[in-house]
Write a protein that holds these residues in place. Structure first.
Motif, PDB file in Angstrom:
ATOM      1  N   ILE A 176       2.012   6.647  -6.981  1.00 37.22           N
ATOM      2  CA  ILE A 176       0.965   7.643  -7.318  1.00 37.22           C
ATOM      3  C   ILE A 176       1.617   9.143  -7.287  1.00 37.22           C
ATOM      4  O   ILE A 176       1.487   9.848  -8.172  1.00 37.22           O
ATOM      5  CB  ILE A 176      -0.266   7.796  -6.454  1.00 37.22           C
ATOM      6  CG1 ILE A 176      -1.110   6.294  -6.776  1.00 37.22           C
ATOM      7  CG2 ILE A 176      -1.152   8.998  -6.795  1.00 37.22           C
ATOM      8  CD1 ILE A 176      -2.258   6.134  -5.754  1.00 37.22           C
ATOM      9  N   TYR A 209      -3.162  -6.618  -7.057  1.00 39.43           N
ATOM     10  CA  TYR A 209      -2.892  -7.157  -5.633  1.00 39.43           C
ATOM     11  C   TYR A 209      -3.866  -6.938  -4.663  1.00 39.43           C
ATOM     12  O   TYR A 209      -4.277  -7.840  -3.888  1.00 39.43           O
ATOM     13  CB  TYR A 209      -1.394  -6.579  -5.414  1.00 39.43           C
ATOM     14  CG  TYR A 209      -1.136  -7.193  -3.834  1.00 39.43           C
ATOM     15  CD1 TYR A 209      -0.508  -8.512  -3.778  1.00 39.43           C
ATOM     16  CD2 TYR A 209      -0.967  -6.428  -2.994  1.00 39.43           C
ATOM     17  CE1 TYR A 209      -0.032  -8.805  -2.657  1.00 39.43           C
ATOM     18  CE2 TYR A 209      -0.319  -6.442  -1.572  1.00 39.43           C
ATOM     19  CZ  TYR A 209      -0.025  -7.895  -1.529  1.00 39.43           C
ATOM     20  OH  TYR A 209       0.421  -8.328  -0.268  1.00 39.43           O
ATOM     21  N   LEU A 210      -4.291  -5.619  -4.536  1.00 39.42           N
ATOM     22  CA  LEU A 210      -5.034  -5.096  -3.519  1.00 39.42           C
ATOM     23  C   LEU A 210      -6.547  -5.939  -3.793  1.00 39.42           C
ATOM     24  O   LEU A 210      -7.228  -6.658  -2.935  1.00 39.42           O
ATOM     25  CB  LEU A 210      -5.427  -3.432  -3.395  1.00 39.42           C
ATOM     26  CG  LEU A 210      -4.271  -2.959  -2.759  1.00 39.42           C
ATOM     27  CD1 LEU A 210      -4.403  -1.527  -2.394  1.00 39.42           C
ATOM     28  CD2 LEU A 210      -3.565  -3.663  -1.401  1.00 39.42           C
ATOM     29  N   ILE A 211      -6.983  -5.825  -4.902  1.00 44.62           N
ATOM     30  CA  ILE A 211      -8.284  -6.455  -5.321  1.00 44.62           C
ATOM     31  C   ILE A 211      -8.181  -7.884  -5.087  1.00 44.62           C
ATOM     32  O   ILE A 211      -9.216  -8.484  -4.513  1.00 44.62           O
ATOM     33  CB  ILE A 211      -8.531  -6.156  -6.509  1.00 44.62           C
ATOM     34  CG1 ILE A 211      -8.899  -4.732  -7.001  1.00 44.62           C
ATOM     35  CG2 ILE A 211      -9.929  -6.938  -7.222  1.00 44.62           C
ATOM     36  CD1 ILE A 211      -9.026  -4.270  -8.355  1.00 44.62           C
ATOM     37  N   TYR A 252      -0.117  -3.579  -8.580  1.00 50.89           N
ATOM     38  CA  TYR A 252      -0.237  -3.623  -7.221  1.00 50.89           C
ATOM     39  C   TYR A 252      -1.849  -3.416  -6.855  1.00 50.89           C
ATOM     40  O   TYR A 252      -2.268  -3.515  -5.816  1.00 50.89           O
ATOM     41  CB  TYR A 252       0.633  -2.968  -6.570  1.00 50.89           C
ATOM     42  CG  TYR A 252       1.921  -3.264  -6.394  1.00 50.89           C
ATOM     43  CD1 TYR A 252       2.145  -4.332  -5.140  1.00 50.89           C
ATOM     44  CD2 TYR A 252       2.842  -3.143  -7.287  1.00 50.89           C
ATOM     45  CE1 TYR A 252       3.293  -4.972  -5.274  1.00 50.89           C
ATOM     46  CE2 TYR A 252       3.921  -4.135  -7.232  1.00 50.89           C
ATOM     47  CZ  TYR A 252       4.224  -4.850  -6.232  1.00 50.89           C
ATOM     48  OH  TYR A 252       5.326  -5.566  -6.226  1.00 50.89           O
ATOM     49  N   PHE A 253      -2.520  -2.476  -7.681  1.00 53.81           N
ATOM     50  CA  PHE A 253      -4.162  -2.513  -7.659  1.00 53.81           C
ATOM     51  C   PHE A 253      -4.749  -3.774  -7.775  1.00 53.81           C
ATOM     52  O   PHE A 253      -5.279  -4.128  -6.857  1.00 53.81           O
ATOM     53  CB  PHE A 253      -4.674  -1.446  -8.624  1.00 53.81           C
ATOM     54  CG  PHE A 253      -4.467  -0.132  -8.290  1.00 53.81           C
ATOM     55  CD1 PHE A 253      -4.620   0.546  -7.254  1.00 53.81           C
ATOM     56  CD2 PHE A 253      -3.884   0.760  -9.357  1.00 53.81           C
ATOM     57  CE1 PHE A 253      -4.396   1.936  -6.806  1.00 53.81           C
ATOM     58  CE2 PHE A 253      -3.692   2.132  -9.101  1.00 53.81           C
ATOM     59  CZ  PHE A 253      -3.995   2.612  -7.853  1.00 53.81           C
ATOM     60  N   LEU A 313       1.700   0.211 -11.420  1.00 54.38           N
ATOM     61  CA  LEU A 313       0.449   0.526 -10.205  1.00 54.38           C
ATOM     62  C   LEU A 313      -0.641  -0.405 -10.582  1.00 54.38           C
ATOM     63  O   LEU A 313      -1.388  -0.949  -9.676  1.00 54.38           O
ATOM     64  CB  LEU A 313       0.160   1.972 -10.665  1.00 54.38           C
ATOM     65  CG  LEU A 313       0.679   3.129 -10.194  1.00 54.38           C
ATOM     66  CD1 LEU A 313       0.428   4.319 -10.579  1.00 54.38           C
ATOM     67  CD2 LEU A 313       0.778   2.933  -8.576  1.00 54.38           C
ATOM     68  N   LEU A 314      -0.850  -0.692 -11.741  1.00 51.37           N
ATOM     69  CA  LEU A 314      -1.982  -1.853 -12.328  1.00 51.37           C
ATOM     70  C   LEU A 314      -1.634  -3.236 -11.384  1.00 51.37           C
ATOM     71  O   LEU A 314      -2.515  -3.678 -10.761  1.00 51.37           O
ATOM     72  CB  LEU A 314      -1.981  -2.249 -13.706  1.00 51.37           C
ATOM     73  CG  LEU A 314      -2.924  -1.293 -14.477  1.00 51.37           C
ATOM     74  CD1 LEU A 314      -2.913  -1.978 -15.910  1.00 51.37           C
ATOM     75  CD2 LEU A 314      -4.122  -1.297 -14.162  1.00 51.37           C
ATOM     76  N   LYS A 341       0.859  -1.235  -0.013  1.00 51.92           N
ATOM     77  CA  LYS A 341      -0.016  -0.112  -0.167  1.00 51.92           C
ATOM     78  C   LYS A 341       0.894   1.145  -0.043  1.00 51.92           C
ATOM     79  O   LYS A 341       0.433   2.012  -0.811  1.00 51.92           O
ATOM     80  CB  LYS A 341      -0.958  -0.030   1.261  1.00 51.92           C
ATOM     81  CG  LYS A 341      -2.211  -0.982   1.000  1.00 51.92           C
ATOM     82  CD  LYS A 341      -3.146  -1.069   2.468  1.00 51.92           C
ATOM     83  CE  LYS A 341      -3.958  -2.054   2.208  1.00 51.92           C
ATOM     84  NZ  LYS A 341      -4.330  -2.465   3.794  1.00 51.92           N
ATOM     85  N   ILE A 389       2.005   1.787  -3.271  1.00 55.72           N
ATOM     86  CA  ILE A 389       1.171   2.266  -4.319  1.00 55.72           C
ATOM     87  C   ILE A 389       0.936   3.999  -4.186  1.00 55.72           C
ATOM     88  O   ILE A 389       1.159   4.628  -5.048  1.00 55.72           O
ATOM     89  CB  ILE A 389      -0.282   1.759  -4.036  1.00 55.72           C
ATOM     90  CG1 ILE A 389      -0.241   0.254  -4.574  1.00 55.72           C
ATOM     91  CG2 ILE A 389      -1.447   2.598  -4.828  1.00 55.72           C
ATOM     92  CD1 ILE A 389      -1.462  -0.571  -4.272  1.00 55.72           C
TER      93      ILE A 389
END
Lengths: 215, 221
Positions: free
Chosen positions: B88, B125-127, B122-123, B119-120, B81, B84
């Motif tokens: 950003i 990853y969070l999802i 790790y997004f 970034l995609l 996190k 990320i």
């Protein structure tokens, strides 16, 4: 053992004709839809990009089920008698074979309906081969991960897109060179990158899959 | 200040130094870049800090797979996190710079694509984490995806930008941040800036991990 498993996958697939037929029909229907909407593409860049986008979605569709279709009982059975590495390798090889056939079929239909613009056919076929193998290795591993989330299709797409996009960009570049009939020597660095990505994916899956399997 | 650890004090000092010296110290005048070269201290350092924090995340992911300690999973996910956040910030500072230098917020460029893909990853990853309700399974599956994603990301940002020409400084004959035009003055701020921002990122991470550990403790009682 590996060959036996691949053989089993192929037999299983041939027995469920609807699955295999579904994939091929998906490709044909997509190509035909593109034909109806585009009629005839004369611009090589568009021709090439559309072809690979069809391939991308067809392969996600084809491979997303690789770990879902094995029932829990059968997976438990594999777990007791097989090494996990054998399972992932057999799935990858089987999916690669499937994808190579699918890409050739897609290419044939695409050439007939949309247009045939390839000037350097051997190089294009080589990129098709590496592309299908790459799609299948990346997507097999991702489908193994996505299957843990009760395998929904959107998860498969979300998890695989970040890996597929750079691969696809390289693939589109090299096949564009082949379409334009550029000399082979220009294509070699891109082919090398595709092979490198393939090796990394297979290596990582070989190491990581055993951890994924211990349920 | 007295009960702060030494590295936290170092983080405060270095970041303050970066901001003050970064805006006030002289920089070489280069065509196109001009004063915007100062973005080196903020934009480039964010990516350094991001890679360091994401490496922390992967190391703890590997540790989790080997030992199965809950703590490693907490560090791994919180580090992702923070990574990320840094990503950003890196994209925003880069985009602001690009708008002033190239005249566009975003261009199709291998380095920018690499940033977007990181970034995609790790997004996703969070999802993936949010899609797995079972704690142990979530930790294990997401650690696997984390290792997979980080390695692929290194391949992509390490290899692909070298394949094509790029508008980005440091590529394709553009005046870059590295090498010939990074004079002594800038190095005096650039290197401390990397350390400063990275320490700050580690500080944020340690706060978040401490918080998560406390929350779990309360929930378990």
């Amino acid at each position: 053992m590996l060959l036996y498993l691949i053989n089993k996958e192929i037999k299983l697939e041939l027995r469920n004709k609807y699955a295999l037929g579904g994939i091929f029909l998906y490709v044909i229907a997509t190509v035909y839809t593109s034909y109806l909407s585009f009629k005839n593409i004369i611009h090589p860049a568009t021709w090439n990009a559309l072809f690979w986008i069809i391939m991308l979605f067809a392969s996600i569709n084809a491979i997303s089920k690789s770990f879902v279709q094995d029932s829990n009982g059968r997976q438990l059975y594999y777990y007791t008698i097989l090494k996990p590495q054998t399972v992932i390798l057999s799935k990858m090889i089987y999916n690669a074979i499937l994808m190579v056939f699918m890409s050739l079929l897609c290419f044939a239909f695409y050439s007939v309906f949309i247009n045939y613009l390839v000037q350097n056919l051997p190089m294009f076929l080589l990129s098709l081969l590496l592309g299908s193998i790459g799609f299948s290795t990346i997507l097999t591993m991702v489908s193994a991960i996505a299957a843990k989330t009760n395998g929904n299709f959107s998860m498969m797409a979300i998890l695989s897109f970040p890996m597929l996009i750079p691969f696809l960009i390289t693939l589109i570049k090299v096949s564009k060179l082949a379409v334009d009939g550029i000399d082979n020597s220009v294509c070699y660095p891109y082919l090398l990158v595709l092979i490198l990505i393939n090796i990394v994916v297979v290596g990582l899956s070989y190491i990581l899959f055993p951890y994924l399997w211990q349920d | 200040m007295a009960n702060l650890k030494w590295w936290k004090i170092a983080a405060i000092v270095l970041v303050l130094y970066t901001i003050i010296a970064g805006f006030l110290m002289p920089v070489p005048t280069l065509p196109i870049l001009h004063e915007s070269i100062r973005n080196l201290y903020f934009h480039v350092t964010m990516w350094f800090a991001m890679i360091i924090i994401l490496a922390v995340s992967v190391v703890h992911g590997v540790k989790f797979l080997n030992k199965g300690q809950r703590y490693n999973d907490i560090v791994s996910s919180e580090a992702a996190k923070v990574g990320i956040l840094l990503g950003i910030l890196g994209t925003t500072t880069g985009s602001l710079w690009a708008n002033n230098t190239w005249g566009a917020w975003w261009v199709n460029d291998p380095k920018l694509n690499g940033a977007a893909i990181s970034l995609l990853f790790y997004f996703a990853y969070l999802i993936l984490r949010s899609a797995l309700p079972d704690e142990d399974k979530r930790a294990r599956v997401s650690a696997i995806y984390n290792i997979f994603a980080f390695t692929m990301m290194l391949v992509f940002i390490g290899v692909l930008p070298r394949m094509t020409d790029s508008l980005h400084p440091g590529n394709g004959g553009n005046p870059g941040f590295g090498g010939y035009d990074l004079d002594g003055n800038m190095k005096m701020i650039f290197y401390p800036a990397i350390i400063g921002w990275s320490l700050l990122a580690v500080w944020i991470l340690s706060l978040r991990v401490g918080f998560k550990v406390l929350v779990e403790k309360i929930q378990n009682n």
